[in-house]
Motif scaffolding. Structure first.
Motif, mmCIF file in Angstrom:
data_model
loop_
_atom_site.group_PDB
_atom_site.id
_atom_site.type_symbol
_atom_site.label_atom_id
_atom_site.label_comp_id
_atom_site.label_asym_id
_atom_site.label_seq_id
_atom_site.Cartn_x
_atom_site.Cartn_y
_atom_site.Cartn_z
ATOM 1 N N MET A 199 0.828 -1.198 0.000
ATOM 2 C CA MET A 199 0.000 0.000 0.000
ATOM 3 C C MET A 199 0.866 1.253 0.000
ATOM 4 N N ALA A 200 2.040 1.191 -0.560
ATOM 5 C CA ALA A 200 2.907 2.353 -0.625
ATOM 6 C C ALA A 200 2.223 3.430 -1.450
ATOM 7 N N LEU A 219 -0.703 13.349 5.780
ATOM 8 C CA LEU A 219 0.312 13.209 6.823
ATOM 9 C C LEU A 219 1.685 13.618 6.294
ATOM 10 N N ARG A 220 1.994 13.226 5.072
ATOM 11 C CA ARG A 220 3.272 13.645 4.465
ATOM 12 C C ARG A 220 3.345 15.163 4.347
ATOM 13 N N ALA A 221 2.230 15.795 3.982
ATOM 14 C CA ALA A 221 2.203 17.257 3.872
ATOM 15 C C ALA A 221 2.453 17.903 5.236
ATOM 16 N N LEU A 251 5.415 5.369 10.806
ATOM 17 C CA LEU A 251 4.162 4.755 10.363
ATOM 18 C C LEU A 251 4.087 4.708 8.834
ATOM 19 N N LEU A 252 4.498 5.778 8.180
ATOM 20 C CA LEU A 252 4.480 5.801 6.716
ATOM 21 C C LEU A 252 5.526 4.871 6.112
ATOM 22 N N GLN A 270 -7.297 -1.178 9.424
ATOM 23 C CA GLN A 270 -6.534 -0.950 10.644
ATOM 24 C C GLN A 270 -5.379 0.018 10.387
ATOM 25 N N TYR A 271 -4.683 -0.149 9.278
ATOM 26 C CA TYR A 271 -3.581 0.748 8.923
ATOM 27 C C TYR A 271 -4.112 2.159 8.660
ATOM 28 N N LEU A 272 -5.225 2.265 7.957
ATOM 29 C CA LEU A 272 -5.823 3.577 7.690
ATOM 30 C C LEU A 272 -6.205 4.276 8.995
#
Length: 110
Positions: A3-4, A49-51, A74-75, A90-92
């Protein structure tokens, strides 16, 4: 888990919009959404989140530095293996909770 996400997909940073997007994800629910929908939302939230991580680069407040490390980790470490609807969801949820907490910490330490 495969899911990258592409860092170039990061939307323009609007903290109110980010909270509007992640709040429904972190609310308790009884069902697990379809895998395709979850993967699409994961791309969106991870971009947000990256932003946030990019926007706070160089911020030396301890709480923000801790949240930056958590978000980066986490990323960088998505679940391994073939995704199932539950593992993807769960990851989301973890990404969304991290994003919410990051915004909260950032606001409280200003």
């Amino acid at each position: 888990m495969g899911m990258a996400t592409d860092p170039t997909d990061a939307p323009r940073l609007d903290r109110t919009k980010i909270l509007t997007e992640v709040s429904p994800i972190t609310r308790p629910r009884l069902d697990v959404p379809a895998l395709a929908d979850t993967v699409q939302r994961t791309d969106t939230v991870s971009g947000m989140l990256r932003a946030l991580l990019d926007d706070t680069r160089g911020d030396e407040r301890e709480a923000v530095r801790v949240m930056r490390r958590l978000g980066t980790r986490l990323l960088a470490e998505p679940p391994q293996g073939e995704p199932t609807p539950f593992t993807a969801w769960q990851y989301l949820v973890n990404l969304a909770r991290c994003t919410e907490a990051f915004l909260d910490v950032e606001q409280r330490t200003r």
